[in-house]
Design a protein around this motif. Structure first.
Motif, PDB file in Angstrom:
ATOM      1  N   SER A 133       0.821  -1.214   0.000  1.00  0.00           N
ATOM      2  CA  SER A 133       0.000   0.000   0.000  1.00  0.00           C
ATOM      3  C   SER A 133       0.850   1.257   0.000  1.00  0.00           C
ATOM      4  CB  SER A 133      -0.950   0.004   1.205  1.00  0.00           C
ATOM      5  OG  SER A 133      -0.231   0.031   2.422  1.00  0.00           O
ATOM      6  N   ALA A 134       2.034   1.204   0.623  1.00  0.00           N
ATOM      7  CA  ALA A 134       2.906   2.378   0.682  1.00  0.00           C
ATOM      8  C   ALA A 134       3.387   2.795  -0.703  1.00  0.00           C
ATOM      9  CB  ALA A 134       4.102   2.087   1.588  1.00  0.00           C
ATOM     10  N   LYS A 135       3.401   1.866  -1.661  1.00  0.00           N
ATOM     11  CA  LYS A 135       3.885   2.149  -3.008  1.00  0.00           C
ATOM     12  C   LYS A 135       2.783   2.651  -3.937  1.00  0.00           C
ATOM     13  CE  LYS A 135       7.325  -1.569  -2.635  1.00  0.00           C
ATOM     14  NZ  LYS A 135       7.754  -2.884  -3.190  1.00  0.00           N
ATOM     15  N   SER A 136       1.540   2.637  -3.487  1.00  0.00           N
ATOM     16  CA  SER A 136       0.412   2.939  -4.362  1.00  0.00           C
ATOM     17  C   SER A 136      -0.082   4.376  -4.205  1.00  0.00           C
ATOM     18  CB  SER A 136      -0.749   1.984  -4.074  1.00  0.00           C
ATOM     19  OG  SER A 136      -1.896   2.338  -4.817  1.00  0.00           O
ATOM     20  N   TYR A 137      -0.399   5.018  -5.318  1.00  0.00           N
ATOM     21  CA  TYR A 137      -0.968   6.364  -5.246  1.00  0.00           C
ATOM     22  C   TYR A 137      -2.375   6.350  -4.661  1.00  0.00           C
ATOM     23  CZ  TYR A 137      -3.625   5.480  -9.625  1.00  0.00           C
ATOM     24  OH  TYR A 137      -4.479   4.985 -10.581  1.00  0.00           O
ATOM     25  N   TYR A 138      -3.011   5.179  -4.626  1.00  0.00           N
ATOM     26  CA  TYR A 138      -4.339   5.086  -4.014  1.00  0.00           C
ATOM     27  C   TYR A 138      -4.281   5.377  -2.513  1.00  0.00           C
ATOM     28  CZ  TYR A 138      -6.964   3.296  -8.002  1.00  0.00           C
ATOM     29  OH  TYR A 138      -7.605   3.181  -9.198  1.00  0.00           O
ATOM     30  N   THR A 139      -3.149   5.073  -1.895  1.00  0.00           N
ATOM     31  CA  THR A 139      -2.998   5.370  -0.470  1.00  0.00           C
ATOM     32  C   THR A 139      -3.024   6.875  -0.244  1.00  0.00           C
ATOM     33  OG1 THR A 139      -1.727   3.343  -0.122  1.00  0.00           O
ATOM     34  CG2 THR A 139      -1.508   5.059   1.547  1.00  0.00           C
ATOM     35  N   ASP A 140      -2.420   7.640  -1.151  1.00  0.00           N
ATOM     36  CA  ASP A 140      -2.489   9.103  -1.063  1.00  0.00           C
ATOM     37  C   ASP A 140      -3.920   9.593  -1.276  1.00  0.00           C
ATOM     38  OD1 ASP A 140       0.243   9.390  -0.605  1.00  0.00           O
ATOM     39  OD2 ASP A 140       0.721   9.426  -2.739  1.00  0.00           O
ATOM     40  N   ILE A 141      -4.635   8.945  -2.193  1.00  0.00           N
ATOM     41  CA  ILE A 141      -6.034   9.310  -2.417  1.00  0.00           C
ATOM     42  C   ILE A 141      -6.847   9.094  -1.143  1.00  0.00           C
ATOM     43  CG2 ILE A 141      -8.153   8.642  -3.632  1.00  0.00           C
ATOM     44  CD1 ILE A 141      -6.456   8.091  -6.102  1.00  0.00           C
ATOM     45  N   ALA A 142      -6.610   7.965  -0.472  1.00  0.00           N
ATOM     46  CA  ALA A 142      -7.336   7.662   0.762  1.00  0.00           C
ATOM     47  C   ALA A 142      -7.038   8.690   1.853  1.00  0.00           C
ATOM     48  CB  ALA A 142      -6.971   6.256   1.247  1.00  0.00           C
ATOM     49  N   ARG A 143      -5.847   9.270   1.812  1.00  0.00           N
ATOM     50  CA  ARG A 143      -5.486  10.285   2.814  1.00  0.00           C
ATOM     51  C   ARG A 143      -6.084  11.649   2.492  1.00  0.00           C
ATOM     52  NH1 ARG A 143       0.141   8.662   2.005  1.00  0.00           N
ATOM     53  NH2 ARG A 143       0.714   6.973   3.433  1.00  0.00           N
ATOM     54  N   THR A 144      -6.241  11.950   1.199  1.00  0.00           N
ATOM     55  CA  THR A 144      -6.635  13.302   0.806  1.00  0.00           C
ATOM     56  C   THR A 144      -8.133  13.470   0.564  1.00  0.00           C
ATOM     57  OG1 THR A 144      -6.092  12.771  -1.494  1.00  0.00           O
ATOM     58  CG2 THR A 144      -4.383  13.822  -0.184  1.00  0.00           C
ATOM     59  N   LEU A 145      -8.793  12.473  -0.022  1.00  0.00           N
ATOM     60  CA  LEU A 145     -10.227  12.593  -0.265  1.00  0.00           C
ATOM     61  C   LEU A 145     -11.016  12.260   1.000  1.00  0.00           C
ATOM     62  CD1 LEU A 145     -10.867  11.105  -3.831  1.00  0.00           C
ATOM     63  CD2 LEU A 145     -10.634  13.497  -3.146  1.00  0.00           C
ATOM     64  N   LYS A 146     -12.040  13.043   1.252  1.00  0.00           N
ATOM     65  CA  LYS A 146     -12.853  12.835   2.453  1.00  0.00           C
ATOM     66  C   LYS A 146     -13.882  11.730   2.214  1.00  0.00           C
ATOM     67  CE  LYS A 146     -12.497  17.626   4.062  1.00  0.00           C
ATOM     68  NZ  LYS A 146     -13.267  18.855   4.402  1.00  0.00           N
ATOM     69  N   PRO A 147     -14.308  11.065   3.297  1.00  0.00           N
ATOM     70  CA  PRO A 147     -15.371  10.060   3.154  1.00  0.00           C
ATOM     71  C   PRO A 147     -16.728  10.726   3.012  1.00  0.00           C
ATOM     72  CG  PRO A 147     -14.775  10.300   5.460  1.00  0.00           C
ATOM     73  CD  PRO A 147     -13.801  11.153   4.682  1.00  0.00           C
ATOM     74  N   GLY A 148     -17.673  10.009   2.461  1.00  0.00           N
ATOM     75  CA  GLY A 148     -19.046  10.491   2.421  1.00  0.00           C
ATOM     76  C   GLY A 148     -19.607  10.627   3.821  1.00  0.00           C
ATOM     77  N   VAL A 149     -20.702  11.339   3.946  1.00  0.00           N
ATOM     78  CA  VAL A 149     -21.309  11.576   5.253  1.00  0.00           C
ATOM     79  C   VAL A 149     -21.910  10.281   5.802  1.00  0.00           C
ATOM     80  CG1 VAL A 149     -23.592  12.198   4.360  1.00  0.00           C
ATOM     81  CG2 VAL A 149     -22.784  13.219   6.507  1.00  0.00           C
TER      82      VAL A 149
END
Length: 376
Positions: A133-149
């Motif tokens: 997961s540390a190598k994937s840009y999806y991990t950055d997405i998970a950190r930056t995009l907020k979850p739905g309400v």
């Protein structure tokens, strides 16, 4: 206009606050208030419903699984229930299967390809080994995009027939004020204690039994009906209890859940007074309920927040079925849009990526063939 906020577009169309709410009445179907949502999502949803996008499965939602499981099994697949996936297996720099807990036993199911519909957060923050997961840009997405309400859900069993209900076979969005956006944002910003005494600013109200033409054919259902009520909530109100077991979350949790649930029921009874004295059964679900049963990390039901940031052109290009980890694919709400239709089409796109063929064309061709046969 693609990247504009919904409210900015609507405000240019009219100064009438009630008309603004009518234009955006269904924003609760994706959970992002118009002041923060991407206009593209609101436009898609309005188009969907205005062109007959509403439907109900005959026999209820369980019929979807009941009918699709034989198709999966006929193709050589298996469907496991009460089997939690606790991790994705790493094989070198690739994925190599999943680890499943069934009862007290742990099983490794090996496969060259893993398709995850668990969402970006669960897949990259929980299931994948950290080394991958540390190598994937999806991990950055998970950190930056907020979850739905997050959401609250109430399910009612009613001692009244569908006919006696005298309601249309449709869903209702009910608001307490003309400015649904401001009312919702003010509500989300309340403390848990404040939410216990506050009116619920928006409610989704439906009577599922009235939509099912086979409802009365089931034993024990004659003269009975059901109601479902949904609203949006703040995960912070409930997250302190996320690691507590079912029925073991204590009096404070029960009081908070019941206070909001009772308010939802009371407001529904004011709109539909015929059900007030007919409630035989009620079940209230909180964001923690969503976290426990469907593994929603923040009590959400719509996955990633449908904000402008989520629908930025570069982000849309990144949120795709084929990930940057060999053998790992995504499907479900997070790669397209939320909802049943969004998840269905995400499945088509993922199948297309895995198989390397135009599955959408296959479906369109099959649809035309079925229509042609039905005309004969």
């Amino acid at each position: 206009i693609y990247m504009e906020r919904t409210m900015d577009v609507v405000n240019r169309l009219t100064k009438n606050p009630e008309l603004r709410t009518i234009f955006t009445y269904c924003w609760g179907d994706y959970g992002t208030p118009p002041s923060r949502s991407n206009f593209h999502m609101q436009a898609l949803l309005n188009r969907h419903f205005s062109s007959g996008g509403g439907a109900y499965p005959v026999g209820g939602a369980s019929e979807i699984a009941y009918n699709i499981i034989p198709v999966i099994e006929a193709a050589g697949g298996k469907v496991l229930v009460r089997a939690n996936v606790t991790g994705i297996i790493q094989k070198g720099h690739k994925v190599g299967g999943v680890r499943v807990v069934k009862g007290s036993e742990t099983h490794d199911i090996l496969a060259p390809m893993v398709i995850s519909s668990a969402g970006v957060y669960n897949t990259f923050q929980t299931l994948l080994p950290k080394e991958l997961s540390a190598k994937s840009y999806y991990t950055d997405i998970a950190r930056t995009l907020k979850p739905g309400v997050a959401s609250m859900n109430v399910f009612l069993g009613l001692d009244i027939s569908n006919e006696e209900l005298e309601v249309r076979k449709q869903n209702v969005w009910a608001f307490t004020t003309a400015d649904s956006d401001k009312a919702a944002m003010d509500y989300f910003n309340l403390s848990a204690e404040g939410a216990m005494d506050a009116p619920v600013p928006l409610l989704f109200i439906s009577f599922p039994s009235t939509k099912d033409p086979e409802w009365d054919n089931h034993p024990g259902r004659k003269g009975k009906s059901t109601a479902a009520i949904v609203t949006l909530a703040n995960w912070d109100w409930f997250k302190a209890w996320k690691d507590k077991g079912v029925k073991k979350r204590g009096d404070e949790y029960d009081e908070l859940k019941k206070s909001i649930g009772d308010q939802m029921i009371e407001q529904t009874c004011k709109l539909f007074p015929q059900i007030r004295d007919k409630i035989d059964y009620q079940e209230i679900g909180s964001p923690v309920t969503n976290n426990h049963y469907i593994a929603a990390p923040h009590g959400e039901i719509y996955g990633l927040d449908h904000s402008r940031e989520r629908f930025d052109a570069e982000m849309v290009a990144k949120l795709r079925p084929e990930t940057d980890i060999p053998g790992l694919y995504l499907t479900g709400q997070d790669i397209l849009t939320c909802g049943f239709t969004g998840a269905l089409f995400a499945g088509v796109l993922t199948a297309q990526a895995c198989l390397g063929r135009n599955v959408m064309y296959d479906l369109i061709s099959l649809h035309k063939k079925v229509l042609k046969q039905n005309k004969k």
